[in-house]
Write an enzyme that holds these catalytic residues in place. Structure first.
Site, mmCIF file in Angstrom:
data_model
loop_
_atom_site.group_PDB
_atom_site.id
_atom_site.type_symbol
_atom_site.label_atom_id
_atom_site.label_comp_id
_atom_site.label_asym_id
_atom_site.label_seq_id
_atom_site.Cartn_x
_atom_site.Cartn_y
_atom_site.Cartn_z
ATOM 1 N N LYS A 102 0.728 -0.924 -0.001
ATOM 2 C CA LYS A 102 -0.110 0.063 0.169
ATOM 3 C C LYS A 102 0.894 1.029 0.291
ATOM 4 O O LYS A 102 0.734 2.418 -0.695
ATOM 5 C CB LYS A 102 -0.763 -0.100 0.793
ATOM 6 C CG LYS A 102 -2.138 -1.082 1.152
ATOM 7 C CD LYS A 102 -3.233 -0.636 0.373
ATOM 8 C CE LYS A 102 -4.347 -1.282 0.270
ATOM 9 N NZ LYS A 102 -5.556 -1.391 -0.395
ATOM 10 N N SER A 113 1.595 -9.392 -0.316
ATOM 11 C CA SER A 113 1.118 -8.114 0.219
ATOM 12 C C SER A 113 1.444 -7.345 0.607
ATOM 13 O O SER A 113 1.562 -6.199 1.071
ATOM 14 C CB SER A 113 -0.136 -8.602 -0.603
ATOM 15 O OG SER A 113 -1.638 -8.320 0.521
#
Length: 314
Positions: A49, A299
């Site tokens: 992110k 991720s």
């Protein structure tokens, strides 16, 4: 769109970590292919992110930076926006659910953000954020449905191809579709024949249903252990991008997710959060048959001690 990802990669140089690519002989033997794991758990704030947050916020005008930004997130996007705000001296306000993981909440506050909690059972984070945005004149940086955010997320895959060479297949977690659409655009930009597959939990299968039916589906506050995928639906921007660039979508069970976290920890010595192992879970559970050279985006690695202890003791 591929050019915007290349440009985002240039913008992130010197700011984002170049995360490692890990391999495992045990994993390769288990699935019968060469697997390359892109470890975004080693990215700043412990997740991909950061890429989208930095790319989008760094492009704001001086006036927008001075007024501040607002975001809503269950954790990783919250931390990313808060850290970028600290790095660029921009005030950040983050709307977070009251059940957000303690580690993510603490980190977001630690980076200096103003945190506003809400009850996901009774309130809409989007509505609350828009209300505050209008009252305070802030710029909204959404977690996935934003072209600059998507371009930033796609740089992880661009980097993976640089490190591992051309891949035949790419497996990517899917929540709101920012990482998946950015990854798919990047993968196809490098190798048009690369098969891109999005993976999400069975309990949060709105994206999979949307992909299969070509009609947008929603799910309200799904009870999956993969908290990063508890999004209501794909976005207005990400949904058509997923339809255009992604080859297939699959789901994995909660047991599959837990097993993948355990495998990452015990066999590869990697701490990966439940949302981060979805691609690996799809391989280990045989929901996906890999091609000769297959990449997986791990991720993120932001998992609290209580959840990790429960998983490792399962």
């Amino acid at each position: 769109m591929f050019k915007t990802i290349i440009n985002a990669g240039q913008r992130l140089k010197g700011h984002a970590n170049i995360t490692p690519v890990m391999t495992s002989g045990t994993l390769n033997n288990l699935v019968g292919a060469e697997i390359y794991l892109k470890c975004e758990n080693f990215q700043k704030i412990g997740a991909f992110k950061f890429r989208g947050a930095f790319n989008s916020i760094s492009k704001l005008s001086d006036k927008e930076k001075l007024q501040g930004v607002i975001a809503y997130s269950s954790g990783n996007h919250a931390q990313a926006v808060a850290l970028v705000g600290k790095m660029l001296d921009i005030h950040t306000t983050i709307v977070m659910p009251n059940n957000a993981p303690a580690t993510k909440l603490a980190a977001t506050k630690g980076y200096g953000a103003t945190v506003i909690k809400y009850d996901p059972e009774t309130e809409s984070r989007e509505d609350l954020a828009l209300k505050i945005q209008e009252e305070q004149g802030l710029t909204l940086i959404p977690p996935f449905d934003h072209l600059d955010v998507i371009a930033g997320q796609g740089t992880a895959t661009l980097e993976l191809f640089d490190q591992a060479g051309p891949l035949d297949m790419l497996l990517t977690p899917c929540g709101g579709g920012g990482l998946l659409s950015g990854s798919a655009i990047a993968a196809k930009g490098v190798n048009l024949d690369c098969t891109v597959i999005g993976v999400e939990p069975e309990l949060a299968d709105d994206a999979c249903k949307s992909f299969k039916t070509k009609t947008l589906h929603t799910v309200k506050n799904p009870a999956t252990i993969a908290d990063g995928t508890r999004t209501t639906s794909l976005g207005k921007i990400t949904f058509p991008l997923v339809l255009e660039y992604v080859n297939d979508m699959v789901t994995v069970s909660e047991e599959d997710i837990i097993h993948a976290v355990q495998f990452s920890f015990f066999r590869m010595k990697l701490v990966v959060e439940p949302s981060g192992v979805l691609g690996l879970a799809a391989l280990l559970s045989k929901r996906v048959v890999p091609k000769e050279k297959t990449g997986i985006i791990l991720s993120g690695g932001n998992i609290d001690a209580e959840t990790m202890a429960m998983i490792l003791n399962s």
